[in-house]
Every structure is written in structure tokens, then in C-alpha cells.
Design an enzyme around this catalytic site. Structure first.
Site, mmCIF file in Angstrom:
data_model
loop_
_atom_site.group_PDB
_atom_site.id
_atom_site.type_symbol
_atom_site.label_atom_id
_atom_site.label_comp_id
_atom_site.label_asym_id
_atom_site.label_seq_id
_atom_site.Cartn_x
_atom_site.Cartn_y
_atom_site.Cartn_z
ATOM 1 N N GLU A 199 -6.716 -15.397 8.446
ATOM 2 C CA GLU A 199 -5.445 -15.840 7.885
ATOM 3 C C GLU A 199 -5.402 -15.263 6.485
ATOM 4 O OE1 GLU A 199 -4.967 -20.095 8.687
ATOM 5 O OE2 GLU A 199 -3.811 -20.054 6.838
ATOM 6 N N CYS A 259 -0.916 -19.204 -0.332
ATOM 7 C CA CYS A 259 -0.550 -18.009 0.448
ATOM 8 C C CYS A 259 0.905 -18.095 0.873
ATOM 9 C CB CYS A 259 -1.443 -17.770 1.652
ATOM 10 S SG CYS A 259 -2.572 -19.053 2.033
#
Ligand SMILES: Cc1cc2nc3c(=O)[nH]c(=O)nc-3n(C[C@H](O)[C@H](O)[C@H](O)COP(=O)(O)OP(=O)(O)OC[C@H]3O[C@@H](n4cnc5c(N)ncnc54)[C@H](O)[C@@H]3O)c2cc1C
Length: 1021
Positions: free
Chosen positions: A760, A794
Site C-alpha cells: 500500500e 497517504c
């Protein structure tokens, strides 16, 4: 005088009370004070008369009958009213009209001679016409164009303006006063409370604009007032504190008292000089304490300066579970500041306009209870109990009962007969007209109308949102308009307690299977106290040191051996261990927050959210494991049993980042564990202590030491060795795209088994804003998404793409809101933005900002406050925004509070939305995307075109919730599966099928007995 903030009030009970005992106490109070049959008898003829002789055309009741908000037509009309007038460009206006009208069937609704011929004919000529010719999609076809899209939109705009006139008394205070004067010719006793209503201020400039509007209005109302008649007999004003100050929040208490209070006092001085009623509107429940403290300060000021003025007031919401306590508190304040003349406050009792919002907030925050009632009739009961309390305090309170509910009005009238006191009734302009027409015929009570004043463009968005919130089936106005509800039902007694809550408790919102993690309402002093204490305690002890991992190979060998026994444990046992861990973590929330603040520089709110996310991961993966990982029987031919087994792969290497040192770390580790793996966990170097604490907690909860090891150290050495180790059976990584690539290559270069990589990584996340979006909502979403957590998420917003038609206004608002952010020590409640994680990040971000200063246009940059360099070695980056030329100019992820802005629309590098989305896709990342539009079909279309993992429409784009918004991207943003989603766990598993020929040792007895269906399946391989 420079007011200082008092410590928060603690005289009110907790807002999070259990509902039933509160309601029962109210019922006991009302017992003897109110006979509902009496109220019913009073109200019955009013309601019958309204039904026999409906309200004038366009009154809310009539509109609701024609187009109930629950119908597609009503909703379309309201949603057009909310947005259409602010859209500056024809193309978007057409798309919005087409989108909304395309969903409704106005022709059917207005067929024949409806009760409101004007509306029917308007619909037929404008709305009906547009419906007939508007296309399904967004681009009007040639036919529609020939027939005149502009004409249809212009007619719709006119319809909306007509609608606006029903809810807005005048576009200026002079016009409103004139209108009020005109109406008083027919009804001389009518009084008004004017409201310059609109959105709350997001910027200092907006706040000063609202302040000036209030001041001018007070001057104008005062000039028209009847001197000497007093506040009851004159028109007055209602004000919203959120309009006077952009940070009207408990967290900003010091600033509220230093900046908002003086503004409020200038309005008070003006209203007192003119002897008018000035009422402070009630807003969200988390502001109640703060507002009462302000009222207290105002009362002291009034006692000192305006000893004969009796016009100051506030609104109290009966739907709050502590409404009655609030009434008593207000009376206490009035008595406290009693003086020779006696301070009297005017108290407007309302039921409350933010019910949906209150329920949503409590669920999102995982609160112990709701601050509001969950049954409509509980609110009605509380309203009457408050009314009784207000009448009891008649010597210090002048009650103003604001309601459109005939039953409530009649009950008040009956109560007041037993206990004579001065009071008035209130209604909203455009609502309750017919009911009050009847009330006044039988009992000429004083009546005041709350009347919004201002330009429709500015007011409708707010008004319609409130209408939609209150247009629910349960509302009296709605039911009165519904002929299927008979009068007896409409006036049925609310005076009974419901046995069950009307909403599942916030912690039960996921049903019986999984408890929502417990959160904290930081606006409640008693709730935040343990957190503040834990932060202090951690500050005193410091963050514990850890040792870098050695003997990596031995650890991997140990884990490899340990995995077998752990994997052999039944799934339910492993799941139970996770649930135990969740409970322990939840109980230790304050301690973990202390650690997160100290080690990762999290703000309090972020700390709480992170602990909750980790708790949710544990519970969610436990639930998923039970559902998905148990052996599954598969269909096949008779005489054979086929079973699919999922099992742990071996030792999973989990490598996590510093920005969510608990949540991401925990999510990876517990997912791998519950799937039956042993785990070698390597936390970020910057945040080892949080990981250490959580691993100890897992051991305590029952994870065997042979199945989990924590290995501290740098990624380049410890991380690399773990990935390269021959016994690594899989890698789960969250971090930068570059490191994910290195891991991928290292795995590919290894001999031995081919192992999975779950990565990720980052994103260049954009938010697309079209010209139907509401600037205030955009500004809130941008500020939260780009600057919260100092932009170190993020999911954070990096690229804001605004339609050029509204770009200047949106940018100005975002810039103003950015300047209101508070930078500082994250341990302080007031801090919005803390330092960035380390010196390296600070240097890289500083370089990027310097480059933007040279190459881009600065839109806003918050100056760093004095003395901040003494905190966290001065590692602060001032939140800032820069305009860049094109989407492609953004080349890399900038992990900090730096926002890039591009304009799109005709004449720019992205003339159309499709082109814009293509440019964003071409960046190669695909993590999060925000969309701000009122055009539903457009939002759907963008979501389809965008190659992005998480799309958020009309909200911020951070804070994905486990099991609700599974999180993770595509392309350069990661491999999937999404964390916190239903497909995550299987990726940590190996699969085996077991086929047993049950007919081998003889015939198939069941088949021969004829009681089993013969299943014949084609072989797969
Ligand atoms: C003059 C005036 C001033 C106002 N000022 C304010 C203000 O300052 N602040 C503010 O918040 N509102 C204010 N309001 C709005 C007011 O809250 C709503 O108009 C009011 O709630 C509608 O109540 P009602 O008695 O007319 O209708 P009813 O139909 O009897 O009540 C509807 C109300 O019941 C409550 N309700 C609905 N469903 C549920 C449920 N499931 N559980 C519990 N409660 C439920 C909600 O409060 C809803 O608004 C004002 C209204 C008026 C008339």
C-alpha cells in the site's frame, strides 16, 4: 476590557446520557401539569380548519402536499433550490437542472387542476417542459438545445426565486422591514425576529462581513422600532455565533473569548441601546457549554452596563437530552446576575434543527450515547418539560415557544392557563402559517416570526438543508400535509416512553456481529480529562527506548517453527485473541493516545481516531476470519466430499510506516496473525515505542511469543534482510512507492517459493470541484484533507482542481480558513497542525516549498507563530497553497501540508471534466479522489472514469473507516487488496482443497436410498 476564557462549565450533566431515564423523569414532571386530552381538544379544531381551508399557495404545507420531500419531485425541487442560484456558468446550470429534473416526474404530480394552479402551471410550462426534453445524460442532445436549454433553466431559476420569496422575507433589511410593515396592516400584533442567516463564517473576512450585517440590521430595526415599547413589543434580531467567528469551537475556547465575545458584546450594546430582542440561535450540541459560558459573560456585561434592558436571549433545543438542565442553568445565570431591576433573559424554546447531523456525529465518533433523543415523541416530551421549567422560572425568563406543531402549541396554551405567565409564540417565515391563522382566531397570543433576510443565492443553500433535515415523515408540518394521516393520529399523545431506543447506540451501529470502537467526545471536558492526564504522564516519563534487532535469522527460524502450532489453532480461537486485544486496547485508549502524541506528534483528535482504527481492525478481522477462513464444503458429484481449507502461509513480514504507527502496524500484524501466519513485524524507525506497546498487548491477549516478533531497525538493513530471508512467506508493506518497488525486486530475485507482496503506497490525490459545489463545504473538506495531520497521510489531498467559474471565491475561502489554523504543540487541544515527523522530512518539504515559491503562484501561506522554533526543534511546515499550471506539473508525492491548485474549465489546460480526469489518471497513482458537485450523475461518471481506490463525494477524503471504506489504491498506489475490506484476509492465506471419495469403501448408501440429489459438476482441471 479583554475577556479571558473561563474554565469550561461543568454544571450541566454529560451530553451522553441514557435516553429512557431522562424521558421518564420528564414524564413525572409533566404528570399533573398537563392533560393531553385537553391539549388535543384545543388543537383538534385548528387542524380540522387547516385541512378544510389549506394554507396559501407556496406555504410550506402546500408545497409539501404537492411535492413531499420524501418524493423524487420534492427532493429534486429542494436540491435545485439548494444549488442552482449559485451556479455561475450555463453549462453547469443546464447539467444540474437536467440531472435533478431527470429524476422526477413533475407532470404527473401536477396533472389536472391541483390545489395550487400557479405552481401547476409553472411546473407545466417550465419544469414539466424541461423534464420532457432534458436528456438522460449530462450533455443535452441537439433536440434539447434547439428547444432552448437556456430557456428551461431560466424558467427553473425563476421558479426557485419564487420559492425563495416564501422563505426569505426580504433581500435586504430595508426590504424586510417594509414587508413586515405591510403584513402588520392586516395583523398589527405580529412581531419579527430578523436573521441575516447563511453559512457559518470560514474566514475572518466572512465573520466581519456578518458582524457588519448584524450591526446594520440592528440599527435599521432600532430606527423603525417603537421607542419605549420594549423588546416584547418590537421586532428583534437573531444571530448565529458561528457567523461571528470562524473557529467557534470548544477547542478554541481562549480565542472564542478573546475574539468572538467582544464582537458579541458590540451587538449587545447596539441592541440594548435600541431596546430590542437579540437572540443567540442554538447550534450543534458540542457547542452548548461554550455558548452558555458566553451567555454568562454577556449577562455579567448587561448587568453592569444595561441595567434596564430585558431583551437579551438565547435559543434552547429540546431534542438535547440535557435540555431541561440547560433551562435551569440559564435561569441560574439570570439570577446570578440579578441586580436592582432583575436580569431577565428571553428564552426561545425550539426542538432543534440539526437532528440528523447529531446522530451522524455520535456514530462517527463512536460515542457512548447520543446527545439527542432518538424518538420524535421523546423530543416532544422534553419540549413540554422545558416549557414547564421555563414557566416556573417566569420571574427571570420570558419564554418564547417556537414550534409549528398544533399539538405542542395547544399543550403550551393549556399549561399556561394553569400557570399564568407572559410568553410569546414563534414560527418560521413560510411555515406554520395556516396553523397560526387558526390559533390566533381562538386565542390571540403574542406571535413573532423568525424571518431570514438576505440574497436568495446566499440563503437558500442553508435554508434548504435545514428544510430537508426537518422535512422528515415524522415532522408535524409534513404529516399535516398528508391527507392519509387522520386528525386523531396527528394529535396522538406523545406522553409515553418508548421501550427501545429509536437508533442503535453509536457503538452498536455495525450490528450484533461487531462492536464499533469507543471514541471520545473531546468537546466534553470530563471525556477529555483522562487523555490530557495520560499525555502529561507520558511527558513526565518520556518515550521508552528500544533496541535494534539482532539475530534476524534465528528469529525467522523460531517464527517458522512457531507458525505451525499457531496455524493449527481453530480460527475461532485466533479470532478470540484479536477480540481480547481490541478490548484491551480500547480500555487503554488514553495511554496509547499519550504515546502517539509523544512519539508521533499526533494531535489529540488524530490520536483518538488512530487508536479506534486499530481497535476496529482487530474486531473486523476477527469477524472476517470467522466468516471466511473456516473450512468450506464445495459442491461436487455424489460420493465425494470436497473441502476448501485456508491456512497461514508461514512467516509474514510486516513493514509499516510512521504516519499511522499504531493503526497500520496493528492492521497488518493482526490480519496476518488471524490468518494463521507467524509475523515478523518491523515498525518505522521513528515510532518504535507505539509498536512495542501494541506487541506486548498482543502477547497479553494470548498471541504466543513463538508466533510474533518485533524487529526494530532501519528499513535498508533490518527490513531488507527480512524481505530477503528464505523463510519469508509473504510481505505486507505500507510506505513509499519506491521502497515497494525495491521489495518487489528483492522478492523476484530470491530463489525458493514465490511469495505474495501486499503493498500500500502513496498517492497524488486530487479533489475535483465543479461550479455547483458549495464553497463552504469545499473549504471544510479541503482544509481537513490537505492540512490535518500536517498533510502526513497517504490519503491526503495534494491537488485541488477547481472550476474556474468559482475558483477565485473558493481559493479566497480556503486561504482564509488556512490562516485560521493553529500550529503548535500537538498535546494542546487547540492545536490543528503539529510538527512534521523528522528533520529529513522537514528539509525535503522546505525545499519543495522554496521551489514552489519560485515556480508557482502562492495563494496562501500561514505564517509560523512566534516562538514555535522552540517546539520539536522547529520542525514545522506552514500550511500553504500554490497554483500550478497543469495537473502534470505535480510530479511526486509531497508528504506534508502543501496544497497544489489548478483551475479547470473552458480555456484552461483541462477544458472538460473528462479531460481533467484523464490527466489525473495519467499521473499513474490511484489512491483517493474527492468530488464536490451537486450533480449526482456527474459524480457517478467521474467515479467510473477515475482509476482510484477510494472516491469521496461531497466530504473530506481522509479517515477511511475499517469495514466501511476499505482502503487502498491501484496503479502506483498499491497492489490491493484493500485494508479493512472483506477481501483482505484471503491474501494472507494459502489454499488447499481436500477431496475424499466417500464411495471408495463401498457404495453410496444415501444415494442408493434415494434421498440425496445427484450433483454433477464439470471438473475444473
Ligand atoms: C422561531 C424559530 C426559531 C428557531 N431557531 C432555532 C435555533 O436557534 N436552533 C435550532 O436548532 N433550531 C431552531 N429552529 C428550528 C426548529 O428546531 C425546528 O423548526 C423545529 O425543530 C421543528 O419543530 P416543530 O415543533 O415545528 O415540529 P415537529 O414536527 O413537532 O418536530 C420536529 C422536530 O422533532 C425532532 N425530531 C425529529 N425526529 C426525531 C427523532 N427521531 N428523535 C428525536 N427528535 C426528533 C427534531 O428536532 C425535528 O426538528 C427554530 C424554529 C423556529 C420556529
Amino acid at each position: 476590557m479583554k475577556p479571558t476564557a473561563p474554565p469550561p462549565l461543568s454544571r450541566l450533566p454529560s451530553p451522553l446520557a441514557e435516553e429512557l431515564p431522562v424521558v421518564q423523569a420528564h414524564l413525572r414532571t409533566l404528570d399533573g401539569a398537563l392533560d393531553w386530552a385537553e391539549a388535543q381538544a384545543i388543537a383538534q379544531p385548528w387542524v380540522q380548519a387547516v385541512r378544510d381551508e389549506p394554507a396559501p399557495f407556496w406555504a410550506m404545507e402546500s408545497l409539501l402536499r404537492e411535492y413531499p420531500i420524501s418524493s423524487a419531485e420534492g427532493l429534486a425541487l429542494m436540491r435545485l433550490a439548494e444549488a442552482l442560484l449559485r451556479v455561475p456558468d450555463a453549462q453547469t446550470a443546464i447539467a444540474l437542472t437536467a440531472d435533478q429534473l431527470g429524476r422526477a416526474d413533475f407532470e404527473a404530480a401536477t396533472e389536472g387542476d391541483g390545489p395550487h394552479p400557479m405552481l401547476a402551471s409553472l411546473s407545466a410550462s417550465a419544469i414539466g417542459l424541461s423534464k420532457r426534453f432534458l436528456p438522460q445524460g449530462e450533455q443535452p442532445p441537439g433536440l434539447f438545445k434547439r428547444l432552448g436549454a437556456h430557456t428551461v433553466v431560466a424558467a427553473t431559476v425563476r421558479a426557485i426565486q419564487l420559492l425563495g420569496r416564501q422563505f426569505v422575507l426580504g433581500q435586504s433589511i430595508a426590504e424586510a422591514l417594509g414587508e413586515a410593515r405591510g403584513r402588520r396592516k392586516a395583523e398589527p400584533a405580529l412581531r419579527y425576529s430578523f436573521d441575516m442567516l447563511g453559512e457559518g463564517a470560514r474566514t475572518e473576512r466572512d465573520a466581519l462581513r456578518y458582524l457588519a450585517a448584524y450591526r446594520d440590521a440592528i440599527a435599521a430595526i432600532g430606527a423603525a422600532a417603537n421607542r419605549g415599547a420594549g423588546p416584547e413589543a418590537n421586532d428583534g434580531i437573531s444571530i448565529k455565533l458561528s457567523a461571528l467567528f470562524p473557529r467557534y469551537e470548544e477547542h478554541q475556547r481562549e480565542r472564542v473569548f478573546a475574539e468572538l465575545l467582544p464582537r458579541l458584546l458590540t451587538l449587545i450594546d447596539a441592541a440594548a441601546a435600541a431596546d430590542l430582542n437579540l437572540t443567540v440561535d442554538a447550534e450543534e450540541s458540542e457547542r452548548l457549554e461554550l455558548s452558555l459560558d458566553l451567555i454568562d459573560a454577556c449577562a455579567a456585561h448587561i448587568a453592569a452596563r444595561h441595567s434596564s434592558w430585558r431583551g437579551f436571549g438565547l435559543a434552547i433545543q429540546a431534542y438535547q437530552t440535557r435540555a431541561v438542565a440547560c433551562v435551569h442553568e440559564v435561569a441560574r445565570i439570570a439570577r446570578l446576575h440579578n441586580r436592582p431591576h432583575g436580569l431577565r433573559l428571553m428564552v426561545r424554546l425550539v426542538k432543534g434543527a440539526y437532528w440528523d447531523g447529531e446522530i451522524k456525529r455520535a456514530q462517527e465518533l463512536g460515542l457512548a450515547d447520543y446527545p439527542v433523543f432518538t424518538h420524535k415523541h421523546h423530543t416532544d416530551i422534553a419540549y413540554l418539560a422545558c416549557a414547564q421549567a421555563l414557566l416556573d422560572h417566569a420571574e427571570v425568563i420570558y419564554p418564547q415557544f417556537a414550534t409549528h406543531n398544533a399539538g405542542t402549541i395547544a399543550a403550551i396554551a393549556a399549561m399556561a392557563e394553569r400557570q399564568p405567565a407572559k410568553f410569546e409564540l414563534q414560527r418560521l417565515h413560510g411555515m406554520g402559517e395556516a396553523v397560526y391563522r387558526e390559533v390566533m382566531k381562538s386565542r390571540p397570543l403574542p406571535l413573532r416570526i423568525y424571518a431570514p433576510v438576505g440574497e436568495h443565492r446566499d440563503l437558500l443553500a442553508y435554508l434548504v438543508r435545514r428544510l430537508l433535515e426537518n422535512g422528515a415523515n415524522s415532522s408535524f408540518v409534513h404529516q399535516l400535509a398528508d391527507p392519509r394521516i387522520d386528525v386523531a393520529q396527528l394529535l396522538a399523545s406523545p406522553l409515553h416512553a418508548a421501550g427501545k431506543p429509536g437508533q442503535p447506540a453509536p457503538r452498536a451501529m455495525f450490528g450484533a456481529e461487531r462492536r464499533n470502537s469507543a471514541g471520545v467526545d473531546l468537546s466534553v471536558p470530563a471525556e477529555r480529562a483522562p487523555l490530557l492526564a495520560a499525555i502529561e504522564a507520558r511527558r513526565a516519563t518520556g518515550v521508552p527506548a528500544v533496541r535494534e534487532a539482532s539475530a534476524i535469522d534465528a528469529t525467522m527460524q523460531r517464527l517458522h517453527a512457531g507458525h505451525l502450532a499457531w496455524n493449527a489453532r481453530p480460527v475461532a480461537e485466533r479470532a478470540a485473541v484479536l477480540e481480547r486485544a481490541a478490548d484491551r486496547l480500547e480500555a487503554a485508549l488514553a495511554t496509547y493516545c499519550g504515546l502517539l502524541v509523544a512519539e508521533a506528534h499526533k494531535t489529540l483528535g488524530d490520536g483518538v481516531a488512530e487508536v479506534r482504527e486499530a481497535v476496529d481492525f482487530c474486531r473486523y478481522y476477527a469477524q472476517q476470519a470467522r466468516e471466511q477462513l473456516a473450512p468450506r464444503e464445495l459442491p461436487g458429484p455424489t460420493g465425494e466430499r470436497n473441502t476448501l481449507h485456508l491456512h497461514g502461509r508461514g512467516v509474514f513480514v510486516c513493514i509499516s510506516p510512521w504516519n499511522f504507527p499504531l493503526a497500520i502496524f496493528a492492521g497488518q500484524v493482526v490480519a496476518a496473525l488471524v490468518a494463521g501466519n507467524a509475523v515478523a513485524a518491523k515498525p518505522a524507525e521513528q515510532t518504535p515505542a507505539v509498536a512495542q506497546a501494541f506487541v506486548e498487548l498482543l502477547f497479553d491477549a494470548g498471541v504466543p511469543r513463538s508466533a510474533l516478533a518485533l524487529l526494530h531497525g532501519p528499513g535498508e538493513t533490518v527490513g531488507a534482510q527480512l524481505v530477503a530471508h528464505p523463510l519469508a512467506a509473504g510481505v505486507c508493506f505500507t510506505g513509499s512507492t519506491q521502497v515497494a518497488k525495491l521489495i518487489q525486486r528483492a522478492l523476484a530475485a530470491k530463489d525458493g517459493p514465490i511469495v505474495p507482496l501486499i503493498a500500500e503506497t502513496g498517492g497524488l490525490n486530487a479533489m475535483l470541484v465543479d461550479s455547483s459545489a458549495l464553497p463552504e463545504q469545499v473549504s471544510d473538506a479541503v482544509v481537513q484533507s490537505a492540512f490535518r495531520s500536517a498533510g502526513q497521510r497517504c490519503s491526503a489531498l495534494r491537488l485541488l482542481c477547481v472550476h474556474q467559474g468559482i475558483a477565485d471565491g473558493v481559493v479566497e475561502m480556503v486561504a482564509g480558513a488556512l490562516h485560521e489554523l493553529r500550529l503548535g504543540d500537538p498535546a494542546e487541544l487547540a492545536t490543528d497542525v503539529g510538527p512534521v515527523i523528522d528533520a529529513e522530512a522537514h528539509a525535503a518539504l522546505s525545499r519543495h516549498v522554496e521551489r514552489l515559491e519560485r515556480e508557482a503562484r502562492r495563494l496562501a501561506r500561514r505564517e509560523l507563530p512566534d516562538g514555535i522554533e522552540r517546539l520539536a526543534n522547529g520542525r514545522f511546515i506552514a500550511p500553504c497553497a500554490y497554483e500550478i499550471g497543469r495537473v502534470a506539473d505535480l510530479k511526486q508525492e509531497v508528504f506534508g501540508p502543501v496544497l497544489h491548485v489548478v483551475r479547470w474549465g473552458p480555456g484552461t489546460a483541462a477544458p472538460e471534466l473528462d479531460a481533467l480526469v484523464a490527466q489525473i489518471n495519467a499521473l499513474g497513482y490511484g489512491l483517493t479522489l474527492g468530488i464536490q458537485t451537486r450533480i449526482d450523475s456527474r459524480a457517478e461518471r467521474i467515479a467510473q472514469l477515475a482509476r482510484v481506490g477510494n472516491v469521496y463525494v461531497n466530504r473530506n477524503m481522509i479517515g477511511a473507516v475499517v469495514g466501511v471504506q476499505p482502503f487502498g489504491g491501484e496503479g502506483l498506489s498499491g497492489t490491493g487488496p484493500k485494508a479493512g475490506g472483506p477481501l483482505y484476509l484471503p491474501r494472507f492465506c494459502g489454499e488447499r482443497t481436500l477431496t475424499v471419495n466417500t464411495a471408495a469403501a463401498g457404495g453410496n448408501a444415501q444415494l442408493l436410498a434415494g434421498d440425496e440429489a445427484v450433483a454433477v459438476g464439470a471438473g475444473m482441471h
